[in-house]
Design a protein around this motif. Structure first.
Motif, PDB file in Angstrom:
ATOM      1  N   PHE A 211       0.830  -1.203   0.000  1.00  0.00           N
ATOM      2  CA  PHE A 211       0.000   0.000   0.000  1.00  0.00           C
ATOM      3  C   PHE A 211       0.871   1.263   0.000  1.00  0.00           C
ATOM      4  O   PHE A 211       1.988   1.265   0.512  1.00  0.00           O
ATOM      5  N   GLN A 212       0.312   2.325  -0.543  1.00  0.00           N
ATOM      6  CA  GLN A 212       1.021   3.606  -0.620  1.00  0.00           C
ATOM      7  C   GLN A 212       1.142   4.262   0.744  1.00  0.00           C
ATOM      8  O   GLN A 212       2.197   4.787   1.107  1.00  0.00           O
ATOM      9  N   SER A 316     -14.742   1.615   2.738  1.00  0.00           N
ATOM     10  CA  SER A 316     -13.497   0.848   2.763  1.00  0.00           C
ATOM     11  C   SER A 316     -13.730  -0.655   2.646  1.00  0.00           C
ATOM     12  O   SER A 316     -14.772  -1.180   3.036  1.00  0.00           O
ATOM     13  N   LYS A 317     -12.727  -1.345   2.128  1.00  0.00           N
ATOM     14  CA  LYS A 317     -12.700  -2.802   2.105  1.00  0.00           C
ATOM     15  C   LYS A 317     -12.060  -3.292   3.394  1.00  0.00           C
ATOM     16  O   LYS A 317     -11.308  -2.555   4.037  1.00  0.00           O
ATOM     17  N   HIS A 318     -12.338  -4.528   3.765  1.00  0.00           N
ATOM     18  CA  HIS A 318     -11.635  -5.077   4.926  1.00  0.00           C
ATOM     19  C   HIS A 318     -10.203  -5.412   4.520  1.00  0.00           C
ATOM     20  O   HIS A 318      -9.959  -5.938   3.432  1.00  0.00           O
ATOM     21  N   THR A 323      -5.277  -7.821   1.361  1.00  0.00           N
ATOM     22  CA  THR A 323      -3.965  -8.429   1.491  1.00  0.00           C
ATOM     23  C   THR A 323      -4.076  -9.612   2.439  1.00  0.00           C
ATOM     24  O   THR A 323      -5.112  -9.808   3.088  1.00  0.00           O
ATOM     25  N   LYS A 324      -3.028 -10.385   2.540  1.00  0.00           N
ATOM     26  CA  LYS A 324      -3.043 -11.554   3.410  1.00  0.00           C
ATOM     27  C   LYS A 324      -2.827 -11.137   4.858  1.00  0.00           C
ATOM     28  O   LYS A 324      -1.842 -10.477   5.186  1.00  0.00           O
ATOM     29  N   CYS A 325      -3.742 -11.499   5.716  1.00  0.00           N
ATOM     30  CA  CYS A 325      -3.614 -11.237   7.154  1.00  0.00           C
ATOM     31  C   CYS A 325      -2.935 -12.437   7.789  1.00  0.00           C
ATOM     32  O   CYS A 325      -3.599 -13.359   8.294  1.00  0.00           O
TER      33      CYS A 325
END
Length: 349
Positions: A211-212, A316-318, A323-325
């Motif tokens: 992510f930025q 927002s998305k979760h 990404t992988k949690c």
């Protein structure tokens, strides 16, 4: 729709201590019968409190942690000699902002903005070296409400960073500020602060590879537990002599990330959010990170904070869909912390 969405980072003070001055007149015996002089009251200037917020400009796509807003306290006359509070000390540092809780003597919250650039090692080596840092008391906190080194001495708890030192390698000064006790809370050592909590901190840093912008909020929590009589109670330890520093039952990491939706639309950003609540206890290395996810609203309600606007939460998305949690098990600082006793605590299963 306004051009910017403001994401509130935390709850802020209802006022600040003000006062007129209290004069004590000491008279000799010849003047003992005279009434004390009247000291005219001059109202103190109304204080301004810096308010850290996250601004997200939908048009430009730029995000930043800002302290540009202020809150002006307009106090009634009954408080002209002093406002008892609540008081939250907003501490602005090189790598983070914190709200210090004077009653609990640890942060109520911390906020950081992580990017690949501000985590990068200059010239292949970090500018900040934790070997050159040491835990110190924070002179910016009033003496009466300050956490002290002796409060942690032989307490059985680690001095747990809310903003980790590894997030502040940009300079030695920035790293030193993470060792201020105003950035510290008591944490179980072996199995938590030195292990699973450190894995989660590392996961937050690794988000900058995807992510930025990555915003991280760390929030100590005091959560209720249902007891044998069916009633819910909050019970926590207090360390120090006299007891001064409260020991949180849980800790939360709340993240907000942004990135362009596509290379062809660099100014249109995808926003992801997520919240993780961990018990202040031994956690097995193989415990899945997604098992600790909770709604952001659950952390807000438990802590009394407003972390994100309703619009941000709706759009927002979760984070675990973006990404992988998944944490990477690494033994952070084990050699450095070897021999430090961890508090006895039930193992998380």
């Amino acid at each position: 729709m306004p051009s910017a969405v403001i994401v509130h980072a935390a709850v802020f003070t209802a006022g600040a201590v003000i006062g007129g001055g209290l004069a004590v007149a000491v008279s000799n015996k010849n003047r003992a019968t005279q009434p004390p002089p009247i000291i005219p009251y001059t109202p103190a200037p109304r204080p301004n409190e810096s308010t850290p917020v996250i601004g997200l400009d939908i048009i430009s796509g730029k995000t930043q942690l800002s302290k540009g807003l202020t809150i002006t306290s307009n106090l009634p006359a009954v408080l002209k000699y002093g406002n008892p509070g609540p008081i939250s000390d907003t501490l602005v540092r090189k790598a983070y902002v914190a709200g210090y809780d004077r009653r609990l003597r640890h942060p109520a919250w911390t906020a950081e903005h992580l990017t690949r650039a501000n985590l990068a090692k200059l010239g292949g080596e970090p500018v900040g070296d934790r070997a050159n840092s040491k835990f110190i008391e924070d002179d910016d906190v009033p003496d009466t409400f300050r956490a002290r080194l002796q409060d942690y001495f032989r307490s059985g708890y680690d001095r747990g960073h809310m903003v980790p030192a590894a997030d502040a390698k940009i300079s030695q000064e920035a790293m030193n500020e993470t060792f201020l006790l105003s950035n510290i809370a008591p944490q179980v050592g072996e199995g938590f602060n030195r292990h699973y909590w450190a894995y989660l901190e590392d996961w937050c840093r690794r988000l900058t590879g995807t992510f930025q912008d990555v915003y991280v909020f760390t929030v100590p929590l005091y959560l209720p537990k249902q007891e044998a009589d069916g009633k819910w109670r909050v019970t926590h330890e207090v360390i120090g002599s006299p007891p001064n520093v409260s020991v949180p039952t849980h800790f939360a990491k709340v993240v907000l990330t942004t990135r362009p939706t596509s290379p062809s639309a660099p100014d249109v950003h995808e926003i992801s959010t997520g919240a993780f609540v961990l018990p202040n206890a031994i956690i097995r290395d193989d415990a899945p990170l997604e098992g600790f996810t909770v709604p952001v609203e659950a952390v807000e309600r438990a802590a009394g904070l407003s972390l994100f606007s309703d619009q941000i939460k709706a759009q927002s998305k979760h984070i675990c869909r973006s990404t992988k949690c998944e944490v990477i098990v690494r033994k952070f600082d084990d050699a450095q912390k070897k021999g430090r006793k961890a508090v006895a605590s039930p193992k998380y299963t």
